[in-house]
Design an enzyme around this catalytic site. Structure first.
Site, PDB file in Angstrom:
ATOM      1  N   HIS A 107      60.986  66.227  96.481  1.00  0.00           N
ATOM      2  CA  HIS A 107      59.646  65.682  96.274  1.00  0.00           C
ATOM      3  C   HIS A 107      59.590  64.302  96.927  1.00  0.00           C
ATOM      4  CE1 HIS A 107      55.963  64.256  94.750  1.00  0.00           C
ATOM      5  NE2 HIS A 107      56.506  63.399  93.917  1.00  0.00           N
ATOM      6  N   ASN A 140      52.881  60.153  98.696  1.00  0.00           N
ATOM      7  CA  ASN A 140      53.152  61.097  97.600  1.00  0.00           C
ATOM      8  C   ASN A 140      51.899  61.951  97.371  1.00  0.00           C
ATOM      9  OD1 ASN A 140      53.605  62.355  95.141  1.00  0.00           O
ATOM     10  ND2 ASN A 140      54.293  60.500  94.083  1.00  0.00           N
ATOM     11  N   CYS A 179      54.118  66.819  90.048  1.00  0.00           N
ATOM     12  CA  CYS A 179      54.853  66.858  91.325  1.00  0.00           C
ATOM     13  C   CYS A 179      55.856  68.001  91.384  1.00  0.00           C
ATOM     14  CB  CYS A 179      55.564  65.532  91.557  1.00  0.00           C
ATOM     15  SG  CYS A 179      54.464  64.124  91.415  1.00  0.00           S
TER      16      CYS A 179
HETATM   17  O1  UT7 Z   1      55.728  61.386  91.901  1.00  0.00           O
HETATM   18  C1  UT7 Z   1      56.085  61.289  90.567  1.00  0.00           C
HETATM   19  C2  UT7 Z   1      57.203  60.396  90.328  1.00  0.00           C
HETATM   20  N1  UT7 Z   1      56.917  59.071  90.829  1.00  0.00           N
HETATM   21  C3  UT7 Z   1      57.902  58.235  90.930  1.00  0.00           C
HETATM   22  O2  UT7 Z   1      59.021  58.596  90.641  1.00  0.00           O
HETATM   23  C4  UT7 Z   1      57.596  56.837  91.376  1.00  0.00           C
HETATM   24  C5  UT7 Z   1      58.744  55.967  91.022  1.00  0.00           C
HETATM   25  N2  UT7 Z   1      58.549  54.550  91.278  1.00  0.00           N
HETATM   26  C6  UT7 Z   1      58.501  53.970  92.481  1.00  0.00           C
HETATM   27  O3  UT7 Z   1      58.473  54.632  93.498  1.00  0.00           O
HETATM   28  C7  UT7 Z   1      58.559  52.461  92.524  1.00  0.00           C
HETATM   29  O4  UT7 Z   1      58.830  51.975  91.238  1.00  0.00           O
HETATM   30  C8  UT7 Z   1      57.268  51.781  93.067  1.00  0.00           C
HETATM   31  C9  UT7 Z   1      57.157  52.009  94.568  1.00  0.00           C
HETATM   32  C10 UT7 Z   1      56.059  52.332  92.371  1.00  0.00           C
HETATM   33  C11 UT7 Z   1      57.347  50.272  92.846  1.00  0.00           C
HETATM   34  O5  UT7 Z   1      58.504  49.740  93.448  1.00  0.00           O
HETATM   35  P1  UT7 Z   1      59.468  48.764  92.613  1.00  0.00           P
HETATM   36  O6  UT7 Z   1      60.535  48.351  93.539  1.00  0.00           O
HETATM   37  O7  UT7 Z   1      59.883  49.522  91.386  1.00  0.00           O
HETATM   38  O8  UT7 Z   1      58.523  47.551  92.299  1.00  0.00           O
HETATM   39  P2  UT7 Z   1      58.087  46.967  90.898  1.00  0.00           P
HETATM   40  O9  UT7 Z   1      57.142  47.864  90.200  1.00  0.00           O
HETATM   41  O10 UT7 Z   1      59.327  46.553  90.129  1.00  0.00           O
HETATM   42  O11 UT7 Z   1      57.316  45.669  91.344  1.00  0.00           O
HETATM   43  C12 UT7 Z   1      57.984  44.625  92.008  1.00  0.00           C
HETATM   44  C13 UT7 Z   1      56.964  43.560  92.409  1.00  0.00           C
HETATM   45  C14 UT7 Z   1      56.041  43.147  91.270  1.00  0.00           C
HETATM   46  O12 UT7 Z   1      55.804  41.755  91.384  1.00  0.00           O
HETATM   47  P3  UT7 Z   1      56.534  40.732  90.406  1.00  0.00           P
HETATM   48  O13 UT7 Z   1      56.114  41.147  89.016  1.00  0.00           O
HETATM   49  O14 UT7 Z   1      58.003  40.920  90.645  1.00  0.00           O
HETATM   50  O15 UT7 Z   1      56.003  39.408  90.839  1.00  0.00           O
HETATM   51  C15 UT7 Z   1      54.762  43.897  91.580  1.00  0.00           C
HETATM   52  O16 UT7 Z   1      53.617  43.232  91.073  1.00  0.00           O
HETATM   53  O17 UT7 Z   1      56.121  44.065  93.448  1.00  0.00           O
HETATM   54  C16 UT7 Z   1      54.749  43.863  93.081  1.00  0.00           C
HETATM   55  N3  UT7 Z   1      53.947  44.927  93.671  1.00  0.00           N
HETATM   56  C17 UT7 Z   1      53.429  44.851  94.905  1.00  0.00           C
HETATM   57  N4  UT7 Z   1      53.475  43.898  95.852  1.00  0.00           N
HETATM   58  C18 UT7 Z   1      52.859  44.146  97.028  1.00  0.00           C
HETATM   59  C19 UT7 Z   1      53.604  46.124  93.120  1.00  0.00           C
HETATM   60  N5  UT7 Z   1      52.869  46.831  93.998  1.00  0.00           N
HETATM   61  C20 UT7 Z   1      52.742  46.063  95.108  1.00  0.00           C
HETATM   62  C21 UT7 Z   1      52.103  46.255  96.352  1.00  0.00           C
HETATM   63  N6  UT7 Z   1      52.193  45.277  97.275  1.00  0.00           N
HETATM   64  N7  UT7 Z   1      51.432  47.388  96.645  1.00  0.00           N
END
Ligand code: UT7
Length: 325
Positions: free
Chosen positions: A252, A282, A113
């Site tokens: 980004h 992204n 990225c």
């Molecule tokens: O481009 C290069 C750099 N990239 C980044 O920097 C990306 C950085 N990360 C992020 O943008 C975020 O961490 C994400 C958008 C990927 C995820 O958001 P989050 O707030 O960190 O969510 P999480 O991974 O902590 O997941 C929270 C919950 C989980 O459920 P439980 O375990 O709490 O029951 C996931 O299973 O959300 C669930 N989850 C979803 N639910 C509905 C994960 N993906 C989804 C989804 N729809 N698509």
């Protein structure tokens, strides 16, 4: 040293739109979750016939037209991508042939990225020291080709597109500072495990779905906020400027919550942040590139403005640059 600036911009986004509502039919997700957690509403997907070089070609043609240059005026083409048409030859070589840019040296840069800022900083050195006159720098990705459409953790995030800039000598301003960095100790947070010399493609790697992006988003989120903040501070110090001197930050576009957290730490108000994540998701190297192009086209960047590019991605790598328009 010569002053180097952006003298033409262009972008290309594939026609097909995939909305959050479409994704609700594919995996266990919701428009509400995607919107509130990421800021993404829809993304573009390239067709089966379109490879990364095709996206790059359309963006390149638009940038050359904007710069009023022909392909033969180019001395250098650098394409930033992690989704090349094939491992080799480079997308830049394929593009050179398609454009007819027969005088240009060509290579790709793999810096995820941050690739577009890496490419911009690299190409500008050749012009600054007088080796080359005109360079074409592109961020182009077909991330849909390495997205696991069964994994809701990642498939809602990515899209396809390309943004291009022509670099040349300018009388004043231009790229006044750039800062690139890497911390290779966190490779597992974001990668594509197979298809290279470590894990060549095999029946097993395909069955284990190892040819798709793997990401530990939560951990990456915290590092992204810290790193993008530090990169912005360092490049600004290098430029001898203060945050109050910045007219627009082009970050980004991985997650609007990351962008807002960085902006808050830097003391930047919302009107100084450029976002296009809502429309495209992204797009790795193409995100910063298309955001810059659209900021110019929409009149958000005017003559005399000072712009800060700030990017972060797999590697982990980061790149920031200050450009005076
Ligand atoms: O481009 C290069 C750099 N990239 C980044 O920097 C990306 C950085 N990360 C992020 O943008 C975020 O961490 C994400 C958008 C990927 C995820 O958001 P989050 O707030 O960190 O969510 P999480 O991974 O902590 O997941 C929270 C919950 C989980 O459920 P439980 O375990 O709490 O029951 C996931 O299973 O959300 C669930 N989850 C979803 N639910 C509905 C994960 N993906 C989804 C989804 N729809 N698509």
């Amino acid at each position: 040293m010569r002053k180097v600036g952006i003298i033409g911009v262009g972008e290309y986004l594939p026609k097909r739109v995939l909305t959050n509502a479409d994704l609700e039919k594919m995996v266990d997700t919701s428009d509400e979750w995607i919107t509130t957690r990421t800021g993404i509403k829809e993304r573009r997907l390239a067709s089966a016939e379109e490879a990364t070089s095709d996206l790059a070609l359309n963006a390149a043609k638009a940038a050359l037209k904007d710069a009023r240059l022909s392909a033969e005026d180019l001395d250098l083409i650098i394409v930033a991508t992690i989704t090349p048409d094939m491992p080799f030859p480079s997308v830049a070589s394929i593009l050179q042939n398609a454009l007819g840019a027969k005088n240009a040296a060509c290579c790709d840069i793999s810096a995820a990225c941050a690739g577009f800022v890496y490419a911009l900083a690299t190409a500008s050195q050749f012009i600054a020291c007088g080796t080359y006159k005109n360079a074409l720098v592109i961020g182009a990705e077909k991330l849909s080709s390495v997205t696991d459409w069964k994994d809701r953790n990642t498939c809602v995030l990515f899209g396809d597109g390309a943004g291009a800039c022509v670099l040349g000598e300018v009388k004043s301003g231009g790229i006044i500072a750039s800062y690139l960095g890497c911390d290779g100790s966190n490779l597992g947070l974001l990668n594509l495990p197979a298809g290279g010399s470590r894990n060549p493609a095999s029946l097993q790697t395909v069955e284990a779905r190892l040819h798709y992006i793997k990401m530990q988003g939560n951990e990456l989120f915290k590092i992204a906020v810290r790193t993008m903040t530090e990169a912005a501070e360092k490049v600004l110090k290098q430029a001898g400027l203060k945050f109050s001197d910045i007219d627009l930050i082009i970050p980004h576009q991985a997650n609007s919550r990351i962008i807002m957290a960085v902006a808050k730490r830097l003391g930047l108000t919302e009107d100084k942040i450029f976002l296009n994540i809502e429309k495209y998701g992204n797009m790795s190297s193409a995100s910063t590139a298309t955001a810059l192009v659209e900021a110019v086209k929409e009149g958000r960047i005017k003559k005399g403005d000072t712009v800060l590019l700030d990017s972060f991605g797999a590697g982990l790598v980061w790149g920031a640059a200050v450009i005076q328009w």
